[in-house]
Design a protein around this motif. Structure first.
Motif, mmCIF file in Angstrom:
data_model
loop_
_atom_site.group_PDB
_atom_site.id
_atom_site.type_symbol
_atom_site.label_atom_id
_atom_site.label_comp_id
_atom_site.label_asym_id
_atom_site.label_seq_id
_atom_site.Cartn_x
_atom_site.Cartn_y
_atom_site.Cartn_z
ATOM 1 N N GLU A 82 0.832 -1.206 0.000
ATOM 2 C CA GLU A 82 0.000 0.000 0.000
ATOM 3 C C GLU A 82 0.865 1.253 0.000
ATOM 4 O OE1 GLU A 82 -3.846 0.435 2.350
ATOM 5 O OE2 GLU A 82 -2.465 1.649 3.537
ATOM 6 N N PRO A 88 -0.921 8.844 -7.354
ATOM 7 C CA PRO A 88 -0.625 7.467 -7.750
ATOM 8 C C PRO A 88 0.331 7.412 -8.936
ATOM 9 C CG PRO A 88 -2.948 7.702 -7.253
ATOM 10 C CD PRO A 88 -2.374 9.084 -7.212
ATOM 11 N N VAL A 93 3.427 1.186 -8.497
ATOM 12 C CA VAL A 93 2.516 0.048 -8.625
ATOM 13 C C VAL A 93 3.245 -1.136 -9.262
ATOM 14 C CG1 VAL A 93 0.373 -0.774 -9.673
ATOM 15 C CG2 VAL A 93 0.505 1.566 -8.765
ATOM 16 N N VAL A 103 -1.597 -4.316 -5.159
ATOM 17 C CA VAL A 103 -1.198 -2.947 -4.829
ATOM 18 C C VAL A 103 -2.429 -2.108 -4.516
ATOM 19 C CG1 VAL A 103 -0.067 -0.847 -5.630
ATOM 20 C CG2 VAL A 103 0.897 -3.081 -6.211
ATOM 21 N N SER A 104 -2.345 -1.404 -3.380
ATOM 22 C CA SER A 104 -3.398 -0.501 -2.938
ATOM 23 C C SER A 104 -2.834 0.909 -2.821
ATOM 24 C CB SER A 104 -3.950 -0.955 -1.587
ATOM 25 O OG SER A 104 -4.893 -0.034 -1.072
ATOM 26 N N TRP A 105 -3.701 1.902 -2.995
ATOM 27 C CA TRP A 105 -3.304 3.299 -2.799
ATOM 28 C C TRP A 105 -4.344 3.960 -1.920
ATOM 29 C CZ3 TRP A 105 1.045 4.414 -5.996
ATOM 30 C CH2 TRP A 105 1.661 5.634 -5.706
ATOM 31 N N ALA A 116 -5.511 6.217 -9.249
ATOM 32 C CA ALA A 116 -4.936 4.983 -8.723
ATOM 33 C C ALA A 116 -5.314 3.789 -9.590
ATOM 34 C CB ALA A 116 -5.408 4.769 -7.285
ATOM 35 N N GLU A 117 -6.571 3.729 -9.995
ATOM 36 C CA GLU A 117 -6.988 2.630 -10.866
ATOM 37 C C GLU A 117 -6.257 2.714 -12.206
ATOM 38 O OE1 GLU A 117 -11.049 0.303 -12.115
ATOM 39 O OE2 GLU A 117 -11.175 2.482 -11.887
ATOM 40 N N CYS A 121 -3.530 0.024 -9.879
ATOM 41 C CA CYS A 121 -3.813 -0.499 -8.542
ATOM 42 C C CYS A 121 -4.924 -1.543 -8.575
ATOM 43 C CB CYS A 121 -4.217 0.633 -7.597
ATOM 44 S SG CYS A 121 -2.853 1.711 -7.126
ATOM 45 N N ASP A 122 -4.837 -2.492 -7.666
ATOM 46 C CA ASP A 122 -5.820 -3.567 -7.565
ATOM 47 C C ASP A 122 -6.970 -3.216 -6.632
ATOM 48 O OD1 ASP A 122 -4.241 -5.738 -9.060
ATOM 49 O OD2 ASP A 122 -2.817 -5.061 -7.538
ATOM 50 N N VAL A 124 -8.287 0.270 -3.679
ATOM 51 C CA VAL A 124 -8.037 1.634 -3.241
ATOM 52 C C VAL A 124 -8.670 1.839 -1.876
ATOM 53 C CG1 VAL A 124 -10.106 2.610 -4.312
ATOM 54 C CG2 VAL A 124 -8.080 4.047 -4.014
#
Length: 285
Positions: A82, A88, A93, A103-105, A116-117, A121-122, A124
């Motif tokens: 994270e 982001p 990532v 991966v998170s943000w 983030a997407e 990222c997987d 959020v």
């Protein structure tokens, strides 16, 4: 116990994530949350255990980010990596993915969640202004959550001021895929907070917290934080601007930040991490 896209993706039993709790988070705390069915999080700098009890992750703060190669090296074996406090970035990532992690943000707006997407990222985390510690959200969680859910297709974790089983159920019913909780776990027996900090958490109320930009590591990290007011007064009296919280071995705990969110109202006594997890998820069916 109900499943969500978060539990399906991460592979844990409960839609609950421990906040990384930089400076006072411990391996034991993360392991206990993971063993209880949630996602246990370690702050950057702590090593991941060789044989985790469940799903574990590691949190990174962008102002202190190691090299991308270092991220991949530090997080091998983590289920989730994270990132927090910064726009982001696809390169970060990619480093998390190279370690084999999701991966998170953590973000403060729906617009940032979209970024983030787009960065790959997987999942959020959307943080409301009710949170303790470093606060990126500028509005209440109840406004930010539906905006974010409508803006991205990846799982969304709700964070900020969450301290009761009723609030957890309310957010999951509002379609949050999980909740991320920090303040309640500061009073876990496995956390590394100083006894004076713990006593202030137990005695404090939401009205005792304040948003401030005082703690900025002498200008290296200008950011808004929520702390217990008495610790801000103490830090200002000696000119301390360090973001390091009052950990168990601190020599001047009253002069260091005591981070706390509005859920401080629900911190009543020291508990084990497993007790806190069980209580907070007790109304989920």
């Amino acid at each position: 116990m109900r499943t969500t896209p978060f539990t399906d993706l991460v592979g844990c039993k409960l839609p609950l994530q421990l906040a990384a709790l930089g400076g006072v988070g411990t391996e034991e705390l993360a392991q206990e949350v993971a063993a209880a069915g949630g996602l246990g999080m370690l702050p950057m700098g702590l090593g991941l255990p060789a044989h985790p009890a469940g799903a574990l992750g590691m949190g990174f703060l962008l102002p202190y980010l190691p090299t991308f190669e270092g991220i991949a090296e530090q997080t091998r074996g983590a289920r989730v990596v994270e990132f927090f406090w910064g726009e982001p970035a696809a390169a970060a990532v990619k480093a998390g993915h190279q370690a084999g992690a999701l991966v998170s943000w953590q973000v403060g707006s729906a617009a940032e969640a979209v970024l983030a997407e787009a960065a790959g990222c997987d999942l959020v985390v959307i943080q409301g202004i009710e949170a303790g510690g470093h606060v990126r959200g500028t509005g209440p969680l109840d406004e930010l959550l539906p905006e974010t859910l409508a803006s991205v297709s990846i799982p969304v974790v709700a964070a900020g001021g969450i301290g009761t089983p009723e609030r957890v159920r309310e957010l999951i019913d509002a379609r949050a895929h999980a909740v991320r909780i920090g303040t309640r776990f500061l009073a876990a027996r496995e956390a590394g907070v100083h006894p004076k900090y713990l006593a202030a958490l137990i005695a404090g109320r939401a009205g005792d917290t304040v948003l401030t930009d005082h703690f900025d590591d002498d200008g290296d990290w200008p950011a808004t934080v929520r702390v217990i007011r008495a610790s801000l007064d103490g830090a200002q009296s000696v000119g301390n601007r360090s973001t390091l919280p009052a950990a168990s071995g601190s020599e001047q705990p009253g002069m260091m930040p005591w981070y706390a969110g509005l859920s401080i109202d629900h911190v009543h006594r020291p508990q084990s991490a497993r007790e806190i997890v069980a209580e907070l998820t007790s109304l989920l069916d």
